[in-house]
Write an enzyme that holds these catalytic residues in place. Structure first.
Site, PDB file in Angstrom:
ATOM      1  N   ALA A 175     -42.156 118.162 -42.280  1.00 18.73           N
ATOM      2  CA  ALA A 175     -41.642 119.300 -42.632  1.00 18.73           C
ATOM      3  C   ALA A 175     -41.938 120.674 -41.369  1.00 18.73           C
ATOM      4  O   ALA A 175     -43.034 121.200 -41.134  1.00 18.73           O
ATOM      5  CB  ALA A 175     -43.184 120.126 -43.582  1.00 18.73           C
TER       6      ALA A 175
ATOM      7  N   HIS B  90     -59.896 144.053 -67.702  1.00 19.04           N
ATOM      8  CA  HIS B  90     -60.990 143.412 -67.247  1.00 19.04           C
ATOM      9  C   HIS B  90     -61.667 142.634 -68.886  1.00 19.04           C
ATOM     10  O   HIS B  90     -61.434 143.192 -69.969  1.00 19.04           O
ATOM     11  CB  HIS B  90     -62.341 144.234 -67.729  1.00 19.04           C
ATOM     12  CG  HIS B  90     -63.815 142.932 -67.522  1.00 19.04           C
ATOM     13  ND1 HIS B  90     -64.369 142.582 -65.833  1.00 19.04           N
ATOM     14  CD2 HIS B  90     -64.814 143.273 -68.518  1.00 19.04           C
ATOM     15  CE1 HIS B  90     -65.215 141.283 -66.414  1.00 19.04           C
ATOM     16  NE2 HIS B  90     -65.005 141.328 -67.797  1.00 19.04           N
TER      17      HIS B  90
ATOM     18  N   LEU C 280     -26.087 123.510 -59.899  1.00 21.35           N
ATOM     19  CA  LEU C 280     -25.954 124.601 -59.459  1.00 21.35           C
ATOM     20  C   LEU C 280     -27.271 124.958 -58.646  1.00 21.35           C
ATOM     21  O   LEU C 280     -28.329 124.079 -59.709  1.00 21.35           O
ATOM     22  CB  LEU C 280     -24.859 126.436 -60.330  1.00 21.35           C
ATOM     23  CG  LEU C 280     -24.015 126.140 -60.756  1.00 21.35           C
ATOM     24  CD1 LEU C 280     -23.050 127.052 -62.143  1.00 21.35           C
ATOM     25  CD2 LEU C 280     -22.852 126.209 -59.508  1.00 21.35           C
TER      26      LEU C 280
ATOM     27  N   GLY D 192     -46.840 124.340 -41.964  1.00 20.09           N
ATOM     28  CA  GLY D 192     -46.391 125.578 -42.786  1.00 20.09           C
ATOM     29  C   GLY D 192     -46.427 125.245 -44.559  1.00 20.09           C
ATOM     30  O   GLY D 192     -46.935 124.039 -44.927  1.00 20.09           O
TER      31      GLY D 192
ATOM     32  N   ILE E 257     -44.188 124.153 -46.438  1.00 28.32           N
ATOM     33  CA  ILE E 257     -43.597 122.924 -47.415  1.00 28.32           C
ATOM     34  C   ILE E 257     -44.985 122.018 -46.854  1.00 28.32           C
ATOM     35  O   ILE E 257     -45.161 121.053 -47.669  1.00 28.32           O
ATOM     36  CB  ILE E 257     -42.051 122.868 -46.800  1.00 28.32           C
ATOM     37  CG1 ILE E 257     -41.023 122.748 -47.141  1.00 28.32           C
ATOM     38  CG2 ILE E 257     -42.201 121.283 -46.964  1.00 28.32           C
ATOM     39  CD1 ILE E 257     -39.572 123.508 -46.674  1.00 28.32           C
TER      40      ILE E 257
HETATM   41  P1  NAI Z   1     -42.589 126.600 -41.132  1.00 28.63           P
HETATM   42  O1  NAI Z   1     -42.057 126.853 -40.542  1.00 28.63           O
HETATM   43  O2  NAI Z   1     -43.463 127.366 -42.166  1.00 28.63           O
HETATM   44  O3  NAI Z   1     -43.821 125.084 -40.510  1.00 28.63           O
HETATM   45  C1  NAI Z   1     -43.034 124.367 -40.208  1.00 28.63           C
HETATM   46  C2  NAI Z   1     -44.598 124.053 -38.669  1.00 28.63           C
HETATM   47  O4  NAI Z   1     -44.076 122.865 -38.155  1.00 28.63           O
HETATM   48  C3  NAI Z   1     -45.603 125.456 -37.538  1.00 28.63           C
HETATM   49  O5  NAI Z   1     -46.547 125.277 -37.980  1.00 28.63           O
HETATM   50  C4  NAI Z   1     -44.850 124.686 -36.666  1.00 28.63           C
HETATM   51  O6  NAI Z   1     -45.632 124.951 -35.889  1.00 28.63           O
HETATM   52  C5  NAI Z   1     -44.886 123.200 -36.540  1.00 28.63           C
HETATM   53  N1  NAI Z   1     -44.249 122.234 -36.061  1.00 28.63           N
HETATM   54  C6  NAI Z   1     -43.324 122.309 -35.571  1.00 28.63           C
HETATM   55  N2  NAI Z   1     -43.143 121.442 -34.647  1.00 28.63           N
HETATM   56  C7  NAI Z   1     -44.303 120.229 -34.882  1.00 28.63           C
HETATM   57  C8  NAI Z   1     -43.694 119.121 -33.767  1.00 28.63           C
HETATM   58  N3  NAI Z   1     -43.393 118.481 -33.370  1.00 28.63           N
HETATM   59  N4  NAI Z   1     -45.508 119.037 -34.197  1.00 28.63           N
HETATM   60  C9  NAI Z   1     -46.048 119.369 -34.841  1.00 28.63           C
HETATM   61  N5  NAI Z   1     -46.254 120.795 -35.635  1.00 28.63           N
HETATM   62  C10 NAI Z   1     -44.957 121.074 -35.440  1.00 28.63           C
HETATM   63  O7  NAI Z   1     -41.700 125.316 -41.975  1.00 28.63           O
HETATM   64  P2  NAI Z   1     -41.198 124.084 -43.703  1.00 28.63           P
HETATM   65  O8  NAI Z   1     -42.775 124.356 -44.241  1.00 28.63           O
HETATM   66  O9  NAI Z   1     -40.338 122.984 -43.410  1.00 28.63           O
HETATM   67  O10 NAI Z   1     -41.065 125.653 -44.113  1.00 28.63           O
HETATM   68  C11 NAI Z   1     -39.634 125.920 -44.061  1.00 28.63           C
HETATM   69  C12 NAI Z   1     -38.690 126.984 -44.852  1.00 28.63           C
HETATM   70  O11 NAI Z   1     -38.767 127.358 -46.016  1.00 28.63           O
HETATM   71  C13 NAI Z   1     -39.731 128.575 -44.194  1.00 28.63           C
HETATM   72  O12 NAI Z   1     -39.046 129.677 -43.710  1.00 28.63           O
HETATM   73  C14 NAI Z   1     -40.574 128.847 -45.595  1.00 28.63           C
HETATM   74  O13 NAI Z   1     -41.373 129.946 -45.194  1.00 28.63           O
HETATM   75  C15 NAI Z   1     -39.445 128.168 -46.657  1.00 28.63           C
HETATM   76  N6  NAI Z   1     -40.036 127.933 -47.506  1.00 28.63           N
HETATM   77  C16 NAI Z   1     -40.995 128.432 -48.714  1.00 28.63           C
HETATM   78  C17 NAI Z   1     -41.571 128.454 -49.384  1.00 28.63           C
HETATM   79  C18 NAI Z   1     -42.133 129.642 -50.522  1.00 28.63           C
HETATM   80  O14 NAI Z   1     -41.969 130.068 -50.326  1.00 28.63           O
HETATM   81  N7  NAI Z   1     -43.299 128.773 -51.330  1.00 28.63           N
HETATM   82  C19 NAI Z   1     -41.548 126.482 -49.973  1.00 28.63           C
HETATM   83  C20 NAI Z   1     -40.927 125.853 -49.395  1.00 28.63           C
HETATM   84  C21 NAI Z   1     -40.392 126.338 -48.396  1.00 28.63           C
END
Ligand code: NAI
Length: 464
Positions: free
Chosen positions: A268, A443, A38, A180, A182
């Site tokens: 990613a 503090h 799960l 982004g 990830i």
């Molecule tokens: P993301 O949407 O945050 O970032 C993806 C990035 O890839 C963007 O900046 C975009 O411009 C770039 N990109 C897309 N196509 C491209 C290309 N052909 N060439 C170069 N750059 C390109 O997506 P990410 O990091 O994969 O995360 C996915 C989801 O998972 C998000 O919604 C995120 O919020 C969530 N997540 C959240 C985490 C956290 O809260 N700590 C941890 C991991 C994921």
């Protein structure tokens, strides 16, 4: 008579939290999950395992770079990658086991297998069809694919976030596509393990959606840690051989395509909603243009008795957003009032330092023509941050220029992901920056920087 009041499809943070709340509210509840354990993406191949690796590699980084300066001398630890993966797997096991315990404790039936919905009020798992008054779809999301790029997690050369948590060995040269959350979290892990990491990003800044000054500082900090960035570059294809991969990108500014190589490529570039196999088409469930399940303000789809929450619907793909929706939809199903305040959902990037945001950005507010004041305070003025050698970054608080009401915040700094909640609570209560400034802060704590940023919205901070 229905066997269940509610069947929840998917046992990620949205689904399992919803199940617990449904059971607590007296509903006869079952949860369907096809994975062996799960907890969904978050616990099995997402938030939790990545945090285990981030923690372990942060320890390594501290030992290699900061111990000697604190008078801790001796040989730096060497990396036993297999053991690090075992540690990560043990952490996963503890967490997924914990969710299983919660299901038993709350008398929630786990229907093992993949669900489909043959009709409203019916859920099929394997050979059995169950009757239920309500269905909650919490089937989550999967990594989105990139044309020209073939992810093969088993081969371990071109991988997505799941494959990046299971690499057979640590890479020497890694290309990360997408700056982004990830890309930056997992890129940090491998940079700390000694890989030469190059992040290729289509946009001109890291972490789309953050304020420009936050993006700039964050990128600078990561560059200092050894991450390389190629910005304004669209990856078009990867060509993998057994051990090496060529990555081709087109510079946005024009000019010839550029080819770089790596032994591991992490894709990613975002995630997409996952609802495959549920039979939503045949059921007539309305979807949005972006492939999400369309819901109303109470998470109801257009099909009576069918609800949806989490990554499969609109909104940020965050575990805690899904959890909130899970609890709220349970309240709705129990005949109570369910509510999620979408304007106060924090976002955290778990790099070192962490980056946390909540509410609106200065850039977005100004673009709307809103008058705001911004209080910024650097961790260089925070005694505790200096004592632990983590004085990079700042707190930025954004308040309405006239009413002083807090509208948003960003923190780059130690424990930013925990500190942001003080601001979340303040926002939930409609607090002003002065309310935070007038609250006594212990503090020496990192949180004093939040108070100083609030003071900076008024007569000025003390330690700057
Ligand atoms: P993301 O949407 O945050 O970032 C993806 C990035 O890839 C963007 O900046 C975009 O411009 C770039 N990109 C897309 N196509 C491209 C290309 N052909 N060439 C170069 N750059 C390109 O997506 P990410 O990091 O994969 O995360 C996915 C989801 O998972 C998000 O919604 C995120 O919020 C969530 N997540 C959240 C985490 C956290 O809260 N700590 C941890 C991991 C994921």
């Amino acid at each position: 008579m229905s066997q269940y009041d509610v069947i929840i499809i998917g046992a990620g943070p949205g689904g399992y939290v919803s199940a617990v709340r449904c059971a607590q509210l007296g509903l006869k509840t079952a949860i369907v999950e096809g994975r062996e354990t799960l907890g969904g993406t978050c616990l099995n191949v997402g938030c939790i395992p990545s945090k285990a690796l981030l923690h372990a590699t942060h320890m390594l980084h501290e030992a290699e770079h900061n111990f000697a300066g604190m008078g801790l001398k001796g040989k730096s630890p060497s990396v036993d990658w297999k053991q690090m993966l075992t540690y990560k797997d043990e952490v996963i096991g503890q967490n997924t086991g914990g969710v299983e315990f919660l299901m038993k404790k709350n008398k929630i039936d786990w229907l093992k297998g993949w669900a489909s919905i043959p009709a409203a009020g019916k859920v099929t798992v394997g050979d059995t069809t169950y009757d239920t008054k309500n269905i909650v779809i919490a089937s989550g999301s999967v990594p989105s694919s990139l044309p020209g790029v073939n992810v093969d997690n088993d081969a371990g050369v071109v991988v997505d976030s799941t494959g990046a948590l299971e690499l057979k060995k640590t890479p020497k040269k890694m290309v990360v596509i997408g700056a982004g959350v990830i890309g930056l979290e997992l890129g940090s892990v491998y940079a700390r393990l000694g890989a030469e990491v190059t992040v290729v990003e289509y946009m001109d800044a890291v972490c789309p959606g953050m304020d420009k000054d936050v993006q700039r500082s964050f990128k600078k900090i990561l560059e200092k840690q050894g991450l390389n960035f190629i910005m304004g570059a669209a990856v078009k294809s990867t060509e993998a051989s057994k051990t090496k991969t060529k990555v081709t990108y087109a510079p946005k500014a024009g000019g010839d395509d550029v080819v770089i190589d790596a032994d591991v490529v992490l894709v990613a570039t975002g995630r997409k909603p996952f609802a495959e196999g549920l039979g939503l088409d045949a059921l007539g469930v309305k979807m949005t243009e972006r492939g999400q399940v369309a819901v109303d303000g109470q998470w109801a789809t257009n099909v009576p008795g069918v609800y949806a929450i989490g990554d499969v619907i609109e909104g940020p793909m965050l575990a805690h957003k899904a959890e909130d929706e899970g609890m709220a939809v349970a309240e709705v199903l129990a005949g109570k009032h369910g509510h999620v305040n979408y304007s106060v959902i924090p976002g955290v990037v778990y790099t070192t330092p962490e980056v946390a945001t909540v509410g609106q950005t200065e850039d977005a507010l100004k673009a709307e023509g809103r008058k705001v004041k911004v209080g910024k305070f650097s961790f260089m003025g925070n005694g505790r941050a200096k004592a632990v050698g983590q004085a990079e970054g700042f707190v930025k608080l954004i308040a309405d220029a006239e009413t002083d009401r807090v509208l948003g915040a960003a923190i780059i700094g130690p424990a930013a992901g925990d500190m942001i909640h003080e601001i979340c609570v303040a926002m939930e209560f409609g607090a002003s920056a002065q309310d935070i400034a007038l609250t006594c802060h212990a503090h020496p704590t990192y949180s004093e920087a939040v108070r100083e940023a609030a003071l900076a919205c008024g007569d000025g901070p003390i330690h700057a």
